[in-house]
Design an enzyme around this catalytic site. Structure first.
Site, PDB file in Angstrom:
ATOM      1  N   CYS A   1      -3.351 -28.090 139.034  1.00  0.00           N
ATOM      2  CA  CYS A   1      -3.651 -29.117 138.022  1.00  0.00           C
ATOM      3  C   CYS A   1      -2.365 -29.762 137.511  1.00  0.00           C
ATOM      4  O   CYS A   1      -2.268 -30.105 136.329  1.00  0.00           O
ATOM      5  CB  CYS A   1      -4.467 -28.553 136.862  1.00  0.00           C
ATOM      6  SG  CYS A   1      -6.076 -27.938 137.363  1.00  0.00           S
TER       7      CYS A   1
ATOM      8  N   LYS B   1      -5.961 -16.517 128.739  1.00  0.00           N
ATOM      9  CA  LYS B   1      -4.701 -16.270 129.442  1.00  0.00           C
ATOM     10  C   LYS B   1      -3.906 -15.152 128.770  1.00  0.00           C
ATOM     11  O   LYS B   1      -2.845 -14.753 129.265  1.00  0.00           O
ATOM     12  CB  LYS B   1      -3.875 -17.555 129.514  1.00  0.00           C
ATOM     13  CG  LYS B   1      -4.509 -18.616 130.414  1.00  0.00           C
ATOM     14  CD  LYS B   1      -3.570 -19.742 130.681  1.00  0.00           C
ATOM     15  CE  LYS B   1      -4.246 -21.009 131.116  1.00  0.00           C
ATOM     16  NZ  LYS B   1      -4.713 -20.976 132.517  1.00  0.00           N
TER      17      LYS B   1
ATOM     18  N   HIS C   1       0.401 -30.054 132.693  1.00  0.00           N
ATOM     19  CA  HIS C   1      -0.911 -29.740 133.262  1.00  0.00           C
ATOM     20  C   HIS C   1      -1.823 -30.936 132.973  1.00  0.00           C
ATOM     21  O   HIS C   1      -1.636 -31.619 131.968  1.00  0.00           O
ATOM     22  CB  HIS C   1      -1.432 -28.481 132.555  1.00  0.00           C
ATOM     23  CG  HIS C   1      -2.677 -27.891 133.145  1.00  0.00           C
ATOM     24  ND1 HIS C   1      -3.925 -28.425 132.924  1.00  0.00           N
ATOM     25  CD2 HIS C   1      -2.863 -26.804 133.924  1.00  0.00           C
ATOM     26  CE1 HIS C   1      -4.837 -27.679 133.546  1.00  0.00           C
ATOM     27  NE2 HIS C   1      -4.208 -26.687 134.159  1.00  0.00           N
TER      28      HIS C   1
ATOM     29  N   GLN D   1       0.447 -21.418 128.599  1.00  0.00           N
ATOM     30  CA  GLN D   1       1.259 -20.390 129.253  1.00  0.00           C
ATOM     31  C   GLN D   1       2.299 -19.822 128.293  1.00  0.00           C
ATOM     32  O   GLN D   1       3.059 -18.931 128.655  1.00  0.00           O
ATOM     33  CB  GLN D   1       2.000 -20.979 130.466  1.00  0.00           C
ATOM     34  CG  GLN D   1       1.107 -21.634 131.486  1.00  0.00           C
ATOM     35  CD  GLN D   1       0.217 -20.642 132.209  1.00  0.00           C
ATOM     36  OE1 GLN D   1       0.498 -19.445 132.245  1.00  0.00           O
ATOM     37  NE2 GLN D   1      -0.876 -21.121 132.777  1.00  0.00           N
TER      38      GLN D   1
ATOM     39  N   ASP E   1       1.782 -27.667 124.334  1.00  0.00           N
ATOM     40  CA  ASP E   1       0.738 -27.004 125.115  1.00  0.00           C
ATOM     41  C   ASP E   1       1.205 -25.575 125.349  1.00  0.00           C
ATOM     42  O   ASP E   1       2.115 -25.334 126.136  1.00  0.00           O
ATOM     43  CB  ASP E   1       0.554 -27.780 126.429  1.00  0.00           C
ATOM     44  CG  ASP E   1      -0.304 -27.028 127.447  1.00  0.00           C
ATOM     45  OD1 ASP E   1      -0.721 -25.877 127.160  1.00  0.00           O
ATOM     46  OD2 ASP E   1      -0.547 -27.589 128.524  1.00  0.00           O
TER      47      ASP E   1
END
Lengths: 151, 424
Positions: free
Chosen positions: B380, B240, B136, B217, B214
């Site tokens: 993104c 999220k 991302h 998600q 990261d």
């Protein structure tokens, strides 16, 4: 208020789909006097517009680009409408089209806008208005640059 | 194929009581464009259960005060709530200690913190930062900024044709001895691919490099234990995972965080302030300048408790069931291309696709007119789009409250797309 299905049908009229599938003037104009690359960073739609302007007349124009049906059909319609027009006239039509996008019903009755009137339904989809205006943004920028160069 | 009911093709054993779960999410029971909302844009942000909304409301109605400084009852309550949330999150991801949890605005700020602070202090000219094409923009641009500042170089792991990381060049890249840190996503937001984080961590550590993951998600859709993953930094966002926007977490190994200089200066992060210099507060407050998002942290605590009660492994299993069902249904449609791994076990609840001859924005607009919310665009992740050879994709992403019936509605909506855009 229209129901969603008829709103959808007015968004995707045949004339719009026709310009999307068979865009007019969608090739790079090799002898253009000005080229503008416009991109909508939020969605990735892009248009490269080339104009040949001689003595303030848009003698020819062409575009290349990638994007949704609305952005590409609008650019195609714009090129057919503006070929041979004086720059001031082109800017005036741009202003009227922009007004139509923002819901001005008088502008939507303006026959001068020709095929572009079919895009009136876009005004009911606020997030798509910027798609319809992308080609016109490029046009305005091209005129601005041309006039700056001449000044 | 006639539209089958959910029970026709989905696995016999439901892993979650979705009907019951949906009662906790008031936003889901509304009409959008005269149709019941089917919210399939969870990779962008999730909806919030009443438990989270109530936590926010209760905090502002009853306990609101600034933290760590007021010598009064409300400040004590606010501080307890804020620090209690830190402990809960630490426990949730298996952190060794709550001091390893730094509150941020979200994943993006957490990654920027590490890039600027760790990168600023440790990267030298000629050093390498290893990224992947799957990242991302929030896990690319912060590294580009620090690389430009420090004269470091960015290297990339590429994707295979199914949208998995191609690890074959990794030994050669690491053998150069210049990679100092890798920053890789746990789960691809554009494709749903789950990456082999443990393996990456082991191989990077052998090469004396660090691994930041990261987890935007990841933490929402996958059970996370930072110890088991073996990573050095893990960044994720509240919004999220059923929490509010504006709150996120950087987890880092205590020793690393200890050595890093502050990211921002201000109140709350200092120990003493003189005219020309200051000394820093202990971890984690060294990285939390200014009044923090107290309500956000407290509501994220409620989100963690909610997800813990449902069960993160069950949530992943439910998502994989939905992904399997979506791949099966979408796979039967002509003129539709699916991206990402073909087997549901390799991915979390994301399905990216393209309809030939129809731009994803038009797909999204038609679906929206039937109450089906998806994302269309580059997500993104422009490097992913480049690799797939498309300017954009349409993306449906699932969460614990989604149903197979909503996927049926997605498929029906794609029928409408075809009736509008199909030639002849």
């Amino acid at each position: 208020m229209q129901d969603p299905t008829s709103q959808l049908n007015s968004l995707y009229q045949q004339v719009i789909l026709d310009h999307y599938r068979h865009p007019r003037n969608k090739e790079r104009l090799e002898n253009g006097t000005v080229e503008v690359h416009m991109r909508n960073p939020a969605c990735g739609d892009e248009i490269k517009l080339q104009l040949r302007i001689e003595d303030e007349i848009i003698v020819d124009l062409g575009f290349t680009g990638e994007g949704c049906s609305i952005s590409q059909a609008s650019a195609s319609m714009m090129t057919t409408l503006l070929k041979g027009r004086h720059v001031d006239e082109a800017l005036s039509l741009t202003g009227r089209f922009t007004s139509m996008m923002h819901g001005d019903e008088a502008a939507a009755r303006d026959k001068e806008l020709k095929d572009l009137r079919a895009l009136e339904g876009v005004s009911k989809f606020p997030i798509r208005i910027k798609c319809a205006l992308l080609g016109f943004d490029a046009l305005q920028e091209a005129v601005k640059r041309t006039r700056e160069d001449e000044a | 194929m006639t539209a089958p009911g959910p029970s026709a093709q989905t696995p016999a054993l439901p892993v979650l009581d979705v009907e019951r779960i949906r009662e906790d999410f008031p936003i889901l029971s509304q009409q959008v464009n005269d149709h019941p909302l089917a919210y399939l844009d969870n990779a962008a942000t999730s909806q919030k259960p009443v438990q989270v909304l109530d936590a926010l409301n209760a905090y502002y109605r009853r306990d609101n005060a600034n933290v760590h400084r007021g010598l009064h009852e409300l400040s004590r309550r606010a501080t307890d709530g804020y620090e209690g949330a830190r402990t809960a999150v630490a426990d949730w991801i298996g952190a060794a200690s709550p001091v390893e949890i730094v509150w941020t605005r979200g994943t993006t700020e957490a990654i920027n913190l590490v890039a600027a602070s760790w990168g600023g202090a440790n990267l030298r000219e000629g050093d390498e930062i290893l990224l992947s094409e799957m990242e991302h923009h929030s896990n690319l641009v912060p590294w580009q900024l620090v690389a430009q500042r420090k004269g470091a170089r960015l290297r990339y792991l590429e994707l295979d044709d199914e949208g998995r990381l191609d690890l074959e060049p990794l030994p050669e890249i690491l053998a150069g001895g210049r990679v100092r840190i890798a920053a890789i996503t746990h789960v691809s937001n554009a494709l749903g691919t789950i990456n082999p984080v443990r393996e990456l961590a082991d191989r990077l550590h052998e090469a004396e490099a660090l691994l930041l993951v990261d987890g935007a998600q990841g933490a929402a859709h996958h059970p996370v234990d930072v110890g088991e993953l073996g990573v050095d930094f893990y960044a994720f966002s509240g919004h999220k995972m059923c929490g509010p926007t504006g709150i996120g977490v950087l987890w880092g190994r205590e020793r690393l965080l200890e050595e890093m200089p502050p990211y921002q200066g201000g109140g709350e992060m200092i120990h003493t302030v003189e005219r020309d210099f200051s000394t820093w507060a202990a971890l984690p407050h060294k990285f939390e300048a200014g009044t923090p998002n107290i309500a956000g942290a407290i509501a994220m605590h409620a989100a963690v408790e909610y997800l813990r009660a449902v069960g993160p492994a069950e949530i992943l299993a439910h998502e994989q069931m939905l992904v399997g069902y979506a791949l099966e249904r979408l796979g039967t449609l002509p003129n539709l291309r699916l991206f990402g791994p073909t087997s549901p076990e390799e991915r979390a609840g994301v399905v990216s696709f393209a309809v030939d001859g129809v731009h994803p924005h038009d797909v999204a607009t038609v679906l929206d007119s039937e109450g089906v919310a998806i994302r269309a665009g580059h997500h993104c992740a422009q490097l992913v789009m480049e690799r797939l050879g498309v300017p954009a994709t349409a993306r449906a992403s699932f969460y614990l409250y989604n149903t197979a019936e909503e996927i049926d509605r997605l498929v029906r909506g794609l029928g409408t797309v075809d009736s509008i855009f199909g030639e002849g």
